[in-house]
Scaffold this motif. Sequence first.
Motif, PDB file in Angstrom:
ATOM      1  N   GLY A 137      -6.178 -68.517 -47.410  1.00 14.58           N
ATOM      2  CA  GLY A 137      -6.680 -69.609 -48.239  1.00 14.58           C
ATOM      3  C   GLY A 137      -5.954 -69.690 -49.572  1.00 14.58           C
ATOM      4  N   VAL A 138      -5.656 -68.529 -50.152  1.00 10.39           N
ATOM      5  CA  VAL A 138      -4.899 -68.505 -51.406  1.00 10.39           C
ATOM      6  C   VAL A 138      -3.495 -69.056 -51.176  1.00 10.39           C
ATOM      7  N   GLY A 139      -2.877 -68.670 -50.048  1.00  7.20           N
ATOM      8  CA  GLY A 139      -1.551 -69.180 -49.731  1.00  7.20           C
ATOM      9  C   GLY A 139      -1.547 -70.683 -49.530  1.00  7.20           C
ATOM     10  N   VAL A 140      -2.606 -71.196 -48.888  1.00  6.62           N
ATOM     11  CA  VAL A 140      -2.714 -72.643 -48.696  1.00  6.62           C
ATOM     12  C   VAL A 140      -2.867 -73.345 -50.045  1.00  6.62           C
ATOM     13  N   ALA A 141      -3.708 -72.788 -50.928  1.00  5.54           N
ATOM     14  CA  ALA A 141      -3.879 -73.369 -52.268  1.00  5.54           C
ATOM     15  C   ALA A 141      -2.564 -73.367 -53.037  1.00  5.54           C
ATOM     16  N   PHE A 142      -1.802 -72.304 -52.871  1.00  6.55           N
ATOM     17  CA  PHE A 142      -0.479 -72.203 -53.485  1.00  6.55           C
ATOM     18  C   PHE A 142       0.406 -73.358 -53.012  1.00  6.55           C
ATOM     19  N   GLY A 143       0.445 -73.583 -51.699  1.00  9.31           N
ATOM     20  CA  GLY A 143       1.266 -74.651 -51.147  1.00  9.31           C
ATOM     21  C   GLY A 143       0.789 -76.036 -51.546  1.00  9.31           C
ATOM     22  N   LEU A 144      -0.540 -76.235 -51.572  1.00 10.58           N
ATOM     23  CA  LEU A 144      -1.071 -77.540 -51.974  1.00 10.58           C
ATOM     24  C   LEU A 144      -0.731 -77.851 -53.429  1.00 10.58           C
ATOM     25  N   SER A 145      -0.841 -76.840 -54.288  1.00  8.99           N
ATOM     26  CA  SER A 145      -0.512 -77.067 -55.698  1.00  8.99           C
ATOM     27  C   SER A 145       0.968 -77.392 -55.857  1.00  8.99           C
ATOM     28  N   LEU A 146       1.820 -76.756 -55.056  1.00  9.89           N
ATOM     29  CA  LEU A 146       3.253 -77.058 -55.075  1.00  9.89           C
ATOM     30  C   LEU A 146       3.507 -78.508 -54.682  1.00  9.89           C
ATOM     31  N   GLY A 147       2.921 -78.928 -53.561  1.00 12.58           N
ATOM     32  CA  GLY A 147       3.135 -80.288 -53.082  1.00 12.58           C
ATOM     33  C   GLY A 147       2.593 -81.333 -54.043  1.00 12.58           C
ATOM     34  N   LEU A 148       1.376 -81.127 -54.541  1.00 18.70           N
ATOM     35  CA  LEU A 148       0.759 -82.097 -55.445  1.00 18.70           C
ATOM     36  C   LEU A 148       1.474 -82.141 -56.793  1.00 18.70           C
ATOM     37  N   MET A 149       1.964 -81.002 -57.245  1.00 18.13           N
ATOM     38  CA  MET A 149       2.730 -80.963 -58.493  1.00 18.13           C
ATOM     39  C   MET A 149       3.978 -81.836 -58.386  1.00 18.13           C
ATOM     40  N   ASN A 150       4.699 -81.703 -57.293  1.00 16.18           N
ATOM     41  CA  ASN A 150       5.920 -82.482 -57.122  1.00 16.18           C
ATOM     42  C   ASN A 150       5.639 -83.958 -56.896  1.00 16.18           C
ATOM     43  N   LEU A 151       4.594 -84.278 -56.131  1.00 21.40           N
ATOM     44  CA  LEU A 151       4.235 -85.678 -55.928  1.00 21.40           C
ATOM     45  C   LEU A 151       3.877 -86.343 -57.261  1.00 21.40           C
TER      46      LEU A 151
END
Length: 303
Positions: A91-105
């Motif tokens: 779950g932490v890894g998924v949150a990490f990836g979501l924050s990466l994607g949303l940051m760039n978007l």
Amino acid sequence: MTAESLSGAAEPYRAGPRAGRALRAASDAVPPPGLVLLAILSVQVGAGLAKNLFTQVPPAAMVFLRIATGAVMLLAVVRPKVRGLSRRDLGVGVAFGLSLGLMNLSFYEALARLPIGIAVSIEFLGPLTLAVVSSRRRLDLLWVALAAAGVILLAPWGEAGSASWAGIAFAALAGTFWAAYIVFSAATGARFPGASGLTFAMIVATVLTTPIGVAAGGDALLRPEILLLGAGVGLLSSVIPYSLELEALRRMPKRVFGILMSLEPAVAALVGLFVLHEVLQGREWAAIGCVVVASIGATRAGG
């Protein structure tokens, strides 16, 4: 600035033995401050290239191309190791990836509406605020006030300027996700072995941005030249700076590294001027200066 450089936890990929030796030999000839400045320049030139393509490909599609490129290159050298991890770890890894994607978007949407120097300066407030909150020193209130003054100078108060409220909102949102990214990066680095956490996050970010990017880009994503340029953006914005920053961190104190990275808004403004021909007003340069000084001050206090 690449988000991984601020956390120091989720380590970027390591090249293979031969590529690693070649990179090490080349980078040893450059002083560590030079590596940091080259990394900053690479990131901002990549952003400038992406912005030049917005007339052909929407920002969301460019984000997809950038992240997908990074994910493919990471997967070529690092496989995410998830065996033995708990649901909480994943779950932490998924949150990490979501924050990466949303940051760039969010950042690319800001970039479509603001000069690059202004977008980077506002986005920079995310990690700056996180650094100030983490240190809890009274002097940090000065840096908060200075950064706030910079934002006030950037806002288009009752006049036509380079900034737009929508662009400012997207840049601030990108900064918020950047701060979240740093937090989840550290947590992921503590749970995932080696660089597998970053690879896992890139895969999650690719899954997030694929439907959005494909829907936005449409047939343009099938054009070979767009795919090639998108890969170039990914190379300039991710692969090259990650490698340079990792080598610089190996040879210099983290505090000095952080101070040098604080120059990123100013470098972004210069790239905007010379690459994108974005001429800023005097108050906008003053605002960028406020953010740079605030970031340097917070970094020195935190060291």
